[in-house]
Design an enzyme around this catalytic site. Structure first.
Site, PDB file in Angstrom:
ATOM      1  N   ARG A  55     -50.814  30.175  35.120  1.00 31.59           N
ATOM      2  CA  ARG A  55     -51.078  31.222  34.138  1.00 31.59           C
ATOM      3  C   ARG A  55     -49.765  31.882  33.700  1.00 31.59           C
ATOM      4  NH1 ARG A  55     -55.250  28.756  34.555  1.00 31.59           N
ATOM      5  NH2 ARG A  55     -57.264  29.580  35.225  1.00 31.59           N
ATOM      6  N   HIS A  99     -57.271  25.695  42.038  1.00 36.51           N
ATOM      7  CA  HIS A  99     -55.962  25.089  41.816  1.00 36.51           C
ATOM      8  C   HIS A  99     -55.225  24.844  43.131  1.00 36.51           C
ATOM      9  CE1 HIS A  99     -56.215  27.469  37.785  1.00 36.51           C
ATOM     10  NE2 HIS A  99     -57.021  26.444  37.799  1.00 36.51           N
ATOM     11  N   HIS A 124     -61.069  32.055  26.707  1.00 33.17           N
ATOM     12  CA  HIS A 124     -61.475  31.042  27.677  1.00 33.17           C
ATOM     13  C   HIS A 124     -62.660  30.289  27.103  1.00 33.17           C
ATOM     14  CE1 HIS A 124     -63.166  29.157  31.281  1.00 33.17           C
ATOM     15  NE2 HIS A 124     -61.966  29.281  31.809  1.00 33.17           N
TER      16      HIS A 124
END
Length: 415
Positions: free
Chosen positions: A72, A106, A169
């Protein structure tokens, strides 16, 4: 005319004739009074729907700050020093503060990556840890049945502060707010239950209050309170141009309104060819992340058109379940059928790519091997010029080209 798009930590240039150019989808022009650290400081002094942070926390309390991971663009190293100043004004020592990187599904960070995210000074002073899906506490369920299984150090804290950047998103509507907790520091099972709602009609980019998946995320805070958020909106150069602080819903909503003014962009009609960049590092670190730009680009291309995605993807596909779906599925159609029959986290992004492919061909300009790109049902090109020339061969020399330099951020809207 020559153009340049972000590609990893550099740029890639290409040319489009004036006669072919439909336009360049850049952010709307808005007046920005402050930026960077000055804007963050203002937001902390003027919280929305909340007391100032220094008036919320008390000496002796254990504080957890949840912030974004390496995938990010959240500028934690700019925001954290100002946030810590507020905590120190309430006599909270560094030893009572813990910084948690919200990994979601992640990979874990290296120690160097953690240091890069927060800055060396803070890294050396304050404990910085990755969330761990194997070390979670079950707190109950949302009204839609999503298990609230949250990283134990976040649950154990007396106060929870959530950081994040707000951008579109493709099924949660917007990033930021409660998303730092769910899916940020939740179990894979919890994330999968929430994300399974992506197939619902209103689970889409730019939709907030009507979005069932987003409402499910926000319900998490009814059981595990969020005491304060600090979210930022970044411009195309990743500079902070808006900060919102305070109540996890009210402040976030104001941030989303600002984002819409900046990045919801009207176009008169769809293009034949859309050339889109995820915006460079870290948004194009892998295919899993670059998919967001692809999803936004589909709103700008006509049926039967071509999307040219420029994304380095130097770390490959980026997630093991996503990789399995992309490399073992027999066809794109199979992915769509499978996600409808049995939702699987990771597979959802593969299915999302397959759904874009139903509308347009996808050319990928990346650092991946050509044979591998073909294996994942995309068409490989060494550079953007070569991809555009091939697109002209297919669609005609008069095909109109729309360029999206910041594809992960901008949301095209047909006017």
């Amino acid at each position: 005319m020559e153009f340049a798009l972000g590609f990893d930590k550099k740029t890639m240039t290409f040319e489009v004739d004036q006669d072919n150019l439909m336009g360049v989808l850049e952010p709307n022009k808005i007046n920005v009074e402050r930026s960077g650290a000055e804007e963050v400081k203002r937001s902390l002094l003027e919280p929305i729907g909340s007391l100032r942070l220094k008036e919320i926390v008390k000496a002796g309390e254990k504080i957890v700050i949840v912030t974004s991971d390496i995938t990010r663009p959240m500028p934690s190293k700019i925001v954290l020093p100002l946030l810590l100043e507020e905590l120190h004004k309430a006599n909270i020592p560094d030893s009572d503060i813990k910084i948690v990187f919200a990994l979601g599904s992640h990979r874990k960070h290296t120690e160097e990556e953690k240091k890069y995210l927060v800055g060396e000074d803070i890294f050396n002073r304050i404990e910085c840890i990755d969330s761990d899906a194997e070390n979670c506490i079950h707190l109950g369920y949302t009204s839609l049945g999503t298990p609230i299984d949250i990283f134990k150090p976040v649950v154990d804290a007396d106060r929870r502060i959530c950081l994040g950047n707000i951008e579109y998103h493709y099924f949660a509507g917007y990033s930021g707010g409660t998303k730092a907790i769910m899916p940020g520091v939740a179990t894979r099972e919890a994330i999968q239950a929430n994300h399974s709602m992506m197939v619902r009609k209103d689970a889409k980019a730019g939709t907030l209050e009507e979005n069932p998946l987003r409402r499910d995320i926000d319900e998490t805070a009814n059981i595990l309170p969020i005491d304060f958020i600090l979210n930022v909106v970044l411009d195309e150069k990743k500079n902070i141009i808006k900060a919102v602080a305070g109540h996890y819903l009210e402040a976030h909503k104001e941030g989303c309104k600002f984002l819409d003014q900046l990045y919801k962009i009207k176009i008169e009609h769809p293009a034949d060819i859309v050339v889109v960049s995820a915006g460079g590092f870290p948004k194009d670190i892998n295919v899993y992340q670059a998919q967001k730009a692809l999803d936004n680009a589909q709103h700008a291309v006509r049926d039967g058109g071509i999307i040219i995605l420029a994304a380095s993807c130097k770390e490959g596909l980026g997630e093991h379940t996503f990789e399995r779906w992309m490399t073992t599925s027999k066809s794109l159609e199979e992915m769509i059928v499978n996600i409808q029959q049995k939702f699987e986290l990771g597979g959802h992004k593969a299915a999302a790519i397959a759904m874009v492919h139903q509308k347009a061909r996808i050319f990928l300009v990346s650092d991946l091997e050509d044979d591998f790109v073909r294996k994942i049902f995309l068409e490989p090109y060494a550079d953007i010029d070569a991809a555009i020339n091939c697109a002209y061969d297919i669609l005609g020399r008069k095909a109109k080209v729309l360029i999206m330099p910041y594809g992960a951020s901008t949301l095209p809207m047909i006017s």
